[in-house]
Motif scaffolding. Structure first.
Motif, short mmCIF file in Angstrom:
data_model
loop_
_atom_site.label_atom_id
_atom_site.label_comp_id
_atom_site.label_asym_id
_atom_site.label_seq_id
_atom_site.Cartn_x
_atom_site.Cartn_y
_atom_site.Cartn_z
N ASN A 214 0.82 -1.21 0.00
CA ASN A 214 0.00 0.00 0.00
C ASN A 214 0.86 1.26 0.00
O ASN A 214 0.55 2.24 -0.69
CB ASN A 214 -0.93 0.00 1.21
N GLN A 215 1.93 1.24 0.77
CA GLN A 215 2.82 2.40 0.82
C GLN A 215 3.44 2.65 -0.54
O GLN A 215 3.59 3.80 -0.97
CB GLN A 215 3.92 2.19 1.87
N ARG A 216 3.81 1.57 -1.24
CA ARG A 216 4.41 1.72 -2.57
C ARG A 216 3.40 2.30 -3.54
O ARG A 216 3.74 3.19 -4.34
CB ARG A 216 4.90 0.35 -3.06
N GLN A 217 2.16 1.83 -3.47
CA GLN A 217 1.13 2.37 -4.35
C GLN A 217 0.89 3.84 -4.08
O GLN A 217 0.71 4.65 -5.00
CB GLN A 217 -0.17 1.58 -4.16
N ILE A 218 0.89 4.21 -2.81
CA ILE A 218 0.68 5.61 -2.43
C ILE A 218 1.83 6.48 -2.93
O ILE A 218 1.62 7.60 -3.41
CB ILE A 218 0.52 5.73 -0.90
N GLU A 219 3.05 5.96 -2.84
CA GLU A 219 4.21 6.70 -3.33
C GLU A 219 4.09 6.96 -4.83
O GLU A 219 4.39 8.07 -5.31
CB GLU A 219 5.49 5.94 -3.02
N LEU A 220 3.67 5.93 -5.58
CA LEU A 220 3.50 6.09 -7.02
C LEU A 220 2.44 7.13 -7.34
O LEU A 220 2.62 7.98 -8.23
CB LEU A 220 3.13 4.75 -7.67
N GLU A 221 1.31 7.06 -6.63
CA GLU A 221 0.23 8.02 -6.87
C GLU A 221 0.66 9.43 -6.49
O GLU A 221 0.28 10.40 -7.16
CB GLU A 221 -1.02 7.62 -6.07
N THR A 222 1.43 9.58 -5.43
CA THR A 222 1.90 10.89 -5.01
C THR A 222 2.81 11.50 -6.07
O THR A 222 2.71 12.69 -6.39
CB THR A 222 2.66 10.80 -3.67
N GLU A 223 3.69 10.67 -6.63
CA GLU A 223 4.58 11.15 -7.69
C GLU A 223 3.78 11.58 -8.92
O GLU A 223 4.07 12.62 -9.53
CB GLU A 223 5.57 10.04 -8.08
N GLU A 224 2.76 10.78 -9.27
CA GLU A 224 1.95 11.12 -10.44
C GLU A 224 1.09 12.35 -10.19
O GLU A 224 0.84 13.13 -11.10
CB GLU A 224 1.06 9.94 -10.84
N LEU A 225 0.64 12.52 -8.97
CA LEU A 225 -0.15 13.71 -8.63
C LEU A 225 0.69 14.97 -8.83
O LEU A 225 0.20 15.98 -9.35
CB LEU A 225 -0.63 13.62 -7.19
N GLU A 226 1.95 14.89 -8.46
CA GLU A 226 2.83 16.04 -8.63
C GLU A 226 3.13 16.29 -10.10
O GLU A 226 3.25 17.44 -10.53
CB GLU A 226 4.15 15.79 -7.87
N ALA A 227 3.21 15.20 -10.89
CA ALA A 227 3.56 15.34 -12.31
C ALA A 227 2.35 15.69 -13.18
O ALA A 227 2.47 16.51 -14.10
CB ALA A 227 4.19 14.04 -12.82
N SER A 228 1.17 15.09 -12.88
CA SER A 228 -0.01 15.30 -13.74
C SER A 228 -1.27 15.46 -12.89
O SER A 228 -2.15 14.59 -12.90
CB SER A 228 -0.17 14.09 -14.69
N PRO A 229 -1.40 16.56 -12.18
CA PRO A 229 -2.57 16.73 -11.30
C PRO A 229 -3.90 16.78 -12.04
O PRO A 229 -4.90 16.26 -11.55
CB PRO A 229 -2.28 18.07 -10.60
N GLU A 230 -3.93 17.38 -13.24
CA GLU A 230 -5.19 17.48 -13.97
C GLU A 230 -5.67 16.12 -14.45
O GLU A 230 -6.87 15.84 -14.44
CB GLU A 230 -5.02 18.43 -15.16
N GLU A 231 -4.74 15.26 -14.86
CA GLU A 231 -5.12 13.92 -15.29
C GLU A 231 -5.69 13.12 -14.14
O GLU A 231 -6.69 12.41 -14.28
CB GLU A 231 -3.89 13.20 -15.86
N GLU A 232 -5.08 13.27 -12.98
CA GLU A 232 -5.57 12.59 -11.79
C GLU A 232 -6.97 13.09 -11.41
O GLU A 232 -7.84 12.30 -11.03
CB GLU A 232 -4.61 12.80 -10.62
#
Length: 372
Positions: A214-232
């Motif tokens: 779960n922590q790894r999934q959250i880390e991936l989502e956090t990175e993507e949120l920073e990179a592509s917030p509108e897509e998220e």
């Protein structure tokens, strides 16, 4: 690149978009129609991208029409209901996600966390009661949070039950061989310790592995949120709509969630990953210790009579104590199942005594054989 494989993937994308659009066309609920059409447009974009790949190998290849298989699926849906088609689309999206992850790993590309988003959306649609010929109202938005109390009760009941039944069977099996009290006690204590340690280790590994994943999934989502917030945010809006909110409400809720990074990642964790953030705080060591203690409590019930009595008297007290313990566990299970206390209690007693009778009989046969 394998041309035939690319063409097959292209056809799958075209068929998927066709089915999304076709099912959207017969829905009476505007929200569900928009969600399905949005997914169709995404799949059409995937198809165009796949066509470009095919044309690098076969320049004259054109966009194919929906296959006869897809059209046949649609006709079956008119007869038997469209939920079966959505279930099939869910399987396709699952395979798309698996293939996307596999290809990225093979090519050394970084996982984005977006790979399962379409699957999450279509599964939310699939679980929606409104998916039928007449449309209907979408089910209301429901929380994903699990009942912590219910999970703790379940773990306590099952842990104690495992300890009681397994050690009662072990003790009765040894007692059936007519060995000394010291041998029974030694065997019972060994069984208690071995079972409790095994339970504790299994629980520790389960909780720790789940936390790390779960922590790894959250880390991936956090990175993507920073990179592509509108897509998220777009994906979150679609998820809200698939679960029953109209487009305006879904957009407002997503906008509210994305007012700051913390609330945004909290919403993504809950909706896209399906993770209860509160459960991440649980300690693997606490779970392991609790499992050890609960198993030991159950295991000591059939064993303690041999500490104070001997022979048949110890066996009778062990059986009597185990019956009380089994009935109590059966009664506790009714808090989870809602069944009758008497029914659940006596059922638990019957199963436990049956296991003990089998091992006692086997122990008696072995004892007679050894004595002979």
């Amino acid at each position: 690149m394998d041309l035939n494989k690319l063409k097959s993937q292209l056809q799958t994308e075209v068929d998927t978009a066709f089915l999304y659009n076709s099912i959207a066309a017969i829905q009476s609920d505007d929200t569900l129609t928009r969600v399905l059409n949005s997914l169709a447009e995404i799949e059409k974009g995937h198809a165009k991208h796949m066509l470009d790949k095919v044309q690098t190998l076969e320049p004259n290849h054109t966009m194919p029409s929906p296959s006869s298989r897809a059209k046949f699926q649609l006709r079956l849906g008119k007869l038997f209901g469209y939920s079966s088609i959505i279930s099939n689309l869910s399987n396709i999206e699952k395979q798309f996600a698996v293939n996307a992850i596999k290809n990225k790993i093979e090519h050394g590309e970084k996982l984005t966390g977006f790979e399962h988003n379409h699957l999450n959306i279509i599964e939310a649609v699939n679980n929606n009661a409104a998916l039928n010929v007449s449309g209907g109202l979408l089910s209301k938005f429901e929380s994903r949070h699990k009942s912590v109390g219910g999970n703790a009760l379940r773990a306590a009941v099952l842990g104690s039950n495992d300890g009681l039944v397994s050690n009662m069977s072990l003790v009765m099996g040894v007692a059936g061989a007519a060995v000394s009290n010291n041998t029974i006690l030694l065997t019972g204590i060994a069984g208690l310790m071995a079972g409790a340690i095994s339970m504790a280790l299994g629980e520790w590994l389960s909780v720790q592995s789940s936390r790390e994943l779960n922590q790894r999934q959250i880390e991936l989502e956090t990175e993507e949120l920073e990179a592509s917030p509108e897509e998220e945010k777009k994906e979150l809006v679609l998820l809200y709509q698939a679960k029953g909110m109209n487009s305006t409400e879904a957009q407002k809720l997503a906008d509210k969630a994305f007012e700051n990074p913390q609330t945004a990642i909290d919403a993504i964790i809950t909706e896209e990953l399906g993770i209860n953030k509160e459960e991440l705080g649980g300690s693997a060591w606490e779970a392991a210790i609790a499992s050890f203690i609960l198993f030991a409590i159950g295991a000591i019930i059939p064993l303690y009579p041999f500490m104070i009595l001997e022979g048949k008297n110890a066996i009778y007290l062990s059986i009597g104590s185990s019956i009380v313990g089994l009935f109590g566990i059966g009664a506790a299970i009714t808090l989870l199942t809602g069944k009758s206390i008497l029914f659940s209690g006596f059922r638990q007693v019957a199963f436990g005594l049956a296991a003990a009778a089998v091992t006692y009989g086997i122990g008696t046969l072995i004892g007679v054989s050894l004595a002979g």
